[in-house]
Design an enzyme around this catalytic site. Sequence first.
Site, PDB file in Angstrom:
ATOM      1  N   ILE A  77      33.432  41.485  28.911  1.00 15.26           N
ATOM      2  CA  ILE A  77      34.210  42.301  29.839  1.00 15.26           C
ATOM      3  C   ILE A  77      33.263  42.633  30.984  1.00 15.26           C
ATOM      4  CG2 ILE A  77      33.669  44.380  28.497  1.00 15.26           C
ATOM      5  CD1 ILE A  77      36.230  45.639  29.482  1.00 15.26           C
ATOM      6  N   SER A  78      33.679  42.374  32.218  1.00 12.61           N
ATOM      7  CA  SER A  78      32.811  42.581  33.376  1.00 12.61           C
ATOM      8  C   SER A  78      32.470  44.062  33.554  1.00 12.61           C
ATOM      9  CB  SER A  78      33.480  42.071  34.651  1.00 12.61           C
ATOM     10  OG  SER A  78      33.656  40.674  34.604  1.00 12.61           O
TER      11      SER A  78
END
Length: 208
Positions: free
Chosen positions: A51-52
């Site tokens: 997940i960025s």
Amino acid sequence: MMASLIEHGIRSPAVLHAMAGVPREEFVLEGDRDRAYADRALPIDAEGQTISQPLMVALVVEALELHQGDRALDVGTGSGYQAAVMAACGAHVVSIERVGSLAASAAERLRRLDYDVEVVEGDGSLGVPERAPFDAIAVGAAAPRLPLELARQLVEGGRLVVPITDSPIGEELTRLRLVNGRWETESLGPCRFVPLIGADGYQEAGSS
């Protein structure tokens, strides 16, 4: 997290409201919930998908310039976090993910949290032509070049935000805009993303 976003230049009220409202802890592994709002990427599976970091999500979504009711495509669903932020900005989102297990878990999560996101499994580098055209397209992985199949799925005035490999050690976040039938591009700065795997991206390791 919100103070950091503002400090780093995020100004869109819609994006700030969405980032404040989407419960990021619901999109990370249970063991990482206490770090959900740290400004860093976090793993979401055992295969290296992530997940960025919140700032990068905010930068990408702000660059999309979403308006209420826009049709938007999110390439690389992952946990579904970026799609949820896009939906919280008022967009009707289609999100495509090549890993079936991630697509299924993200679809369930987004339904449970009541976000206007349709998740499909497939090759994100080719977009979702049967749902096109889109007002905005966000790509959550680095392409080796401008992904033409995605660019062709924009409406007039549409925006495509995609990391493009600039050197062996990094990528350039790029925004493409369709203006009077022509593609205009601009650099939004350096970034780091996993590779975009697909027919119009990088070949998967081990395939021929």
